[in-house]
Design a protein around this motif. Structure first.
Motif, PDB file in Angstrom:
ATOM      1  N   VAL A 260     -50.632  41.984  27.971  1.00 22.81           N
ATOM      2  CA  VAL A 260     -49.388  41.691  28.672  1.00 22.81           C
ATOM      3  C   VAL A 260     -48.615  42.989  28.856  1.00 22.81           C
ATOM      4  N   HIS A 261     -47.758  43.007  29.849  1.00 18.91           N
ATOM      5  CA  HIS A 261     -46.883  44.169  30.039  1.00 18.91           C
ATOM      6  C   HIS A 261     -45.799  44.133  28.960  1.00 18.91           C
ATOM      7  N   PRO A 262     -45.429  45.272  28.410  1.00 18.62           N
ATOM      8  CA  PRO A 262     -44.431  45.295  27.322  1.00 18.62           C
ATOM      9  C   PRO A 262     -43.078  44.715  27.689  1.00 18.62           C
ATOM     10  N   SER A 263     -42.819  44.544  28.989  1.00 21.46           N
ATOM     11  CA  SER A 263     -41.513  44.025  29.399  1.00 21.46           C
ATOM     12  C   SER A 263     -41.335  42.542  29.106  1.00 21.46           C
ATOM     13  N   ILE A 264     -42.435  41.824  28.868  1.00 20.92           N
ATOM     14  CA  ILE A 264     -42.263  40.410  28.553  1.00 20.92           C
ATOM     15  C   ILE A 264     -42.181  40.257  27.033  1.00 20.92           C
ATOM     16  N   PRO A 265     -41.450  39.277  26.541  1.00 23.73           N
ATOM     17  CA  PRO A 265     -41.175  39.182  25.103  1.00 23.73           C
ATOM     18  C   PRO A 265     -42.342  38.690  24.250  1.00 23.73           C
ATOM     19  N   ALA A 266     -43.369  38.101  24.856  1.00 23.28           N
ATOM     20  CA  ALA A 266     -44.473  37.543  24.069  1.00 23.28           C
ATOM     21  C   ALA A 266     -45.226  38.644  23.328  1.00 23.28           C
ATOM     22  N   THR A 267     -45.308  38.509  22.016  1.00 19.98           N
ATOM     23  CA  THR A 267     -46.026  39.489  21.200  1.00 19.98           C
ATOM     24  C   THR A 267     -47.301  38.919  20.596  1.00 19.98           C
ATOM     25  N   ASN A 268     -47.547  37.622  20.845  1.00 24.80           N
ATOM     26  CA  ASN A 268     -48.775  36.991  20.367  1.00 24.80           C
ATOM     27  C   ASN A 268     -49.114  35.821  21.280  1.00 24.80           C
TER      28      ASN A 268
ATOM     29  N   GLU B 107     -46.638  32.788  21.369  1.00 20.90           N
ATOM     30  CA  GLU B 107     -45.428  33.090  22.133  1.00 20.90           C
ATOM     31  C   GLU B 107     -45.706  33.118  23.633  1.00 20.90           C
ATOM     32  N   LEU B 108     -46.892  33.586  24.016  1.00 21.62           N
ATOM     33  CA  LEU B 108     -47.259  33.589  25.438  1.00 21.62           C
ATOM     34  C   LEU B 108     -47.352  32.157  25.959  1.00 21.62           C
ATOM     35  N   ILE B 109     -47.985  31.282  25.172  1.00 19.74           N
ATOM     36  CA  ILE B 109     -48.103  29.878  25.565  1.00 19.74           C
ATOM     37  C   ILE B 109     -46.726  29.237  25.682  1.00 19.74           C
ATOM     38  N   ALA B 110     -45.863  29.478  24.693  1.00 22.63           N
ATOM     39  CA  ALA B 110     -44.513  28.906  24.715  1.00 22.63           C
ATOM     40  C   ALA B 110     -43.736  29.392  25.924  1.00 22.63           C
ATOM     41  N   GLN B 111     -43.845  30.672  26.234  1.00 21.50           N
ATOM     42  CA  GLN B 111     -43.135  31.216  27.380  1.00 21.50           C
ATOM     43  C   GLN B 111     -43.667  30.624  28.687  1.00 21.50           C
ATOM     44  N   ALA B 112     -44.988  30.466  28.774  1.00 17.86           N
ATOM     45  CA  ALA B 112     -45.582  29.902  29.984  1.00 17.86           C
ATOM     46  C   ALA B 112     -45.162  28.454  30.186  1.00 17.86           C
TER      47      ALA B 112
END
Length: 323
Positions: free
Chosen positions: A130-138, A141-146
């Motif tokens: 992921v690009h560092p600008s998005i908050p997901a660090t794992n 978190e990526l699933i929750a954000q999506a």
């Protein structure tokens, strides 16, 4: 773009150098082929490689002649299907040429009927970046954000039906998220877009992403193999990080035309296994994130069947249509 190297009978026939593999891994594959060719076996290799194909050919020690192009990687597959089952022609191919293309393209045969499996060679896992600008660090978190905005998060790929696309569609299916696929004309442009922060996510290869991960331009949050990669030991597998059923690796296998006599299959399998057992091959593969995988012909046949079913569901449920 994909490139085919052709030569006279009895020499190596190399087709479609694959862009997920570095020159070092390609060199090891060539060494494996040379061992198997000791009995004057002719070889086709299927895949694609970004960059200068002539440089790649030189790196694997082939030189160049009779260079022709193929847009889909199906030329060598068809050629081997049509070949006599005499042990003089066989195919080294990545997973998409064997178990994905039959669901996307017409007239590319049925690998379970048209080929006799010899064995897998190795695999290289996908890596989720992921690009560092998005908050997901794992991954969680990526699933929750999506899930906060279905269809609002996008992922880049080298094009419709590419390994990056398939890895992303499998993730959508297994994680239960809706993400927007953004296809580019090649892995290079897709990577540039993600590094630039325009598209935020990519399911890519270790070869493409590791330099950007090390410089902090991209953040790795999961690898596609069930186990962690030795190249990125601190990055958990996607399965470990929250999607237990996810597995996406670019595996390579060797097949011969259907009807090839079993003694020839056994001879090729023994030659391949002997190459895989060398410390040099294992060391060079490991340095690039590739993992040696040995299977008997019967195990490889069963594996291809399970992979065919797996990617068929991804293609159907993702409504993937070849361009």
């Amino acid at each position: 773009m994909q490139f085919m190297y052709a030569s006279d009978r009895g020499n190596t026939k190399l087709a479609h150098l694959y862009d997920t593999l570095s020159p070092a891994v390609l060199k090891v594959l060539h060494q494996i082929m040379q061992r198997c060719i000791s009995a004057k076996v002719e070889v086709s290799v299927c895949g694609e490689m970004a960059g200068n194909p002539l440089d790649a050919l030189a790196l694997v020690g082939l030189g160049c002649c009779n260079l022709s192009m193929s847009a889909t990687g199906i030329g060598p597959v068809r050629a081997v299907i049509r070949s006599a089952p005499d042990g003089y022609t066989w195919l080294l191919a990545p997973y998409n040429s064997l178990v994905v293309n039959p669901h996307l393209l017409k007239n590319v045969g049925d690998p379970l009927k048209d080929f006799a499996g010899i064995s897998t060679v190795a695999y290289v896992p996908f890596v989720v970046v992921v690009h560092p600008s998005i908050p997901a660090t794992n991954i969680r978190e990526l699933i929750a954000q999506a899930k906060t905005k279905p269809g609002g998060m996008s992922f880049a790929s080298a094009g419709i039906g590419s390994f990056q696309h398939l890895g992303g569609e499998l993730f959508k299916l297994e994680a239960g998220v809706d993400m927007l696929h953004v296809p580019f004309k090649g892995g290079g442009p897709a990577m540039i877009d993600v590094v630039g922060g325009h598209t935020k996510v990519m399911f890519s290869s270790l070869v493409q992403t590791t330099p950007h991960i090390k410089t902090g331009k991209l953040r790795a949050i999961g690898v596609g193999s069930k186990e962690r990669s030795k190249v990125l030991p601190d990055v958990p597998s996607v399965a470990e990080a929250g999607v237990p059923t996810y597995e996406a690796v670019n595996w390579w296998g060797i097949v011969a035309p259907a009807g090839t006599p079993q003694p020839i299959i056994d001879r090729l399998h023994a030659a391949l296994t002997a190459s895989q057992d060398t410390a040099e091959v294992e060391k060079q593969f490991a340095a690039e994130g590739a993992v040696v995988v040995k299977k008997s012909p019967a195990e490889f046949g069963a594996f291809m069947e399970s992979e065919m079913k797996k990617w068929e569901q991804v293609v159907k449920k993702g409504n993937i249509k070849a361009e």
